[in-house]
Design a protein around this motif. Sequence first.
Motif, PDB file in Angstrom:
ATOM      1  N   PRO A  99       2.776  10.959   8.301  1.00  0.00           N
ATOM      2  CA  PRO A  99       1.861  10.693   9.412  1.00  0.00           C
ATOM      3  C   PRO A  99       0.532  10.103   8.928  1.00  0.00           C
ATOM      4  N   ALA A 100      -0.135   9.416   9.832  1.00  0.00           N
ATOM      5  CA  ALA A 100      -1.380   8.709   9.495  1.00  0.00           C
ATOM      6  C   ALA A 100      -2.443   9.637   8.935  1.00  0.00           C
ATOM      7  N   TRP A 101      -2.551  10.875   9.485  1.00  0.00           N
ATOM      8  CA  TRP A 101      -3.603  11.781   9.023  1.00  0.00           C
ATOM      9  C   TRP A 101      -3.387  12.262   7.599  1.00  0.00           C
ATOM     10  N   LYS A 102      -2.166  12.112   7.101  1.00  0.00           N
ATOM     11  CA  LYS A 102      -1.908  12.366   5.674  1.00  0.00           C
ATOM     12  C   LYS A 102      -2.069  11.071   4.882  1.00  0.00           C
ATOM     13  N   THR A 103      -1.432  10.026   5.362  1.00  0.00           N
ATOM     14  CA  THR A 103      -1.363   8.762   4.621  1.00  0.00           C
ATOM     15  C   THR A 103      -2.727   8.151   4.363  1.00  0.00           C
ATOM     16  N   LEU A 104      -3.553   8.077   5.394  1.00  0.00           N
ATOM     17  CA  LEU A 104      -4.832   7.370   5.255  1.00  0.00           C
ATOM     18  C   LEU A 104      -5.796   8.068   4.313  1.00  0.00           C
ATOM     19  N   GLU A 105      -5.568   9.348   4.056  1.00  0.00           N
ATOM     20  CA  GLU A 105      -6.418  10.061   3.106  1.00  0.00           C
ATOM     21  C   GLU A 105      -6.262   9.496   1.696  1.00  0.00           C
ATOM     22  N   PHE A 106      -5.157   8.798   1.449  1.00  0.00           N
ATOM     23  CA  PHE A 106      -4.874   8.323   0.095  1.00  0.00           C
ATOM     24  C   PHE A 106      -4.912   6.799  -0.029  1.00  0.00           C
ATOM     25  N   PHE A 107      -5.177   6.126   1.068  1.00  0.00           N
ATOM     26  CA  PHE A 107      -5.412   4.686   0.992  1.00  0.00           C
ATOM     27  C   PHE A 107      -6.814   4.447   0.438  1.00  0.00           C
ATOM     28  N   SER A 108      -6.999   3.341  -0.258  1.00  0.00           N
ATOM     29  CA  SER A 108      -8.320   3.010  -0.809  1.00  0.00           C
ATOM     30  C   SER A 108      -9.291   2.673   0.307  1.00  0.00           C
ATOM     31  N   ASP A 113      12.037  10.657   6.797  1.00  0.00           N
ATOM     32  CA  ASP A 113      10.787   9.963   7.146  1.00  0.00           C
ATOM     33  C   ASP A 113      10.535   8.812   6.181  1.00  0.00           C
ATOM     34  N   LYS A 114      10.357   7.633   6.726  1.00  0.00           N
ATOM     35  CA  LYS A 114      10.012   6.493   5.870  1.00  0.00           C
ATOM     36  C   LYS A 114       8.536   6.544   5.473  1.00  0.00           C
ATOM     37  N   TYR A 115       7.709   7.093   6.392  1.00  0.00           N
ATOM     38  CA  TYR A 115       6.271   7.208   6.144  1.00  0.00           C
ATOM     39  C   TYR A 115       5.794   8.599   6.568  1.00  0.00           C
ATOM     40  N   TYR A 139       0.816  -1.222   0.000  1.00  0.00           N
ATOM     41  CA  TYR A 139       0.000   0.000   0.000  1.00  0.00           C
ATOM     42  C   TYR A 139       0.844   1.265   0.000  1.00  0.00           C
ATOM     43  N   TYR A 140       1.968   1.218   0.729  1.00  0.00           N
ATOM     44  CA  TYR A 140       2.829   2.392   0.849  1.00  0.00           C
ATOM     45  C   TYR A 140       4.169   2.054   0.200  1.00  0.00           C
ATOM     46  N   ASN A 141       4.324   2.473  -1.037  1.00  0.00           N
ATOM     47  CA  ASN A 141       5.535   2.181  -1.800  1.00  0.00           C
ATOM     48  C   ASN A 141       5.887   3.395  -2.656  1.00  0.00           C
TER      49      ASN A 141
END
Length: 296
Positions: A152-161, A148-150, A126-128
């Motif tokens: 933050p969640a509040w940014k990342t999860l906005e773009f997960f399906s 940063d490898k990732y 999912y995160y690549n």
Amino acid sequence: MGNTATTFNEQIALLEKRGMVIDLEPNKVKEILLDIGYYRLGFYWHPFVIDECHNLAKGTRFSDVVCLYYLDVDLRNILNKYINRVEISFRTQIIYYVSNKYKNSPTWFIDSNVLKNDFIKDIDKYYNENFKISNKPIKKHHQKYLNDKYAPAWKTLEFFSFGVILKIFKNLKNEEIKKRISNNFGMLNVQKFTNFIDTIVLLRNNCAHSDVLFDFKTPLGISSIPEINYNNRDRHSLDSTIRVLIFILGKISINRKNELIEEIESKFEEHKNNSIIKKIIETKINYSFEKSYKKV
């Protein structure tokens, strides 16, 4: 049609040979075949097929097949709009409650104290690099914070399906957060709530990929709750799935719920006087013209 491409005239001749009544002007038929495609349109004359040779029921009209196709398109467009509202609300609540519970773990989606390893071990799916490049805010984050490898969640999860967001919910270790979110959507039973979101994700995927909708069936039965009276006790049909969407949407916005009901029922009413399409609505979709969605 086999494995050999055919012309419009050959396609029309084959349909007539199989019993199709071509009740539109030839140029209009060719226009439709060029716009939709013979193969895709075939999914919509499939309900009229009567044998293994693909012969059609007597009186099958080309115009009815096209009408069924556009009913599918219209339903898909209506449902997409309201599924998106549910998806955003579900996503937002997960981000809010989990991020505030684990303030010291901004990338909690890879934290084994927060999520089960079943999800974390697959994070590279999912995160690549493609995920970073494809989503501008994530790309900007990594350009600014090189170590940063990732994000933050509040940014990342906005773009997960939607599907990945559901996986995160299922793999949360904190049962209280899952209960709180389920309760916010009017359900005390987390397992049944998860089944409802699973059902909506399936519907979303169908709509997103322009799959045939009128004969949509869930592989597993939809959970039963007192607030929803499934038509003919069928907990697999599109009608039942729409009832689930209406129920969940109503916990977000009564106005949006009422709009969805009005749009769906008006769309079905448009076809009430066409006996062929009406029968498909009743037998394939499992909708009852006498049983309003307003009772959900």
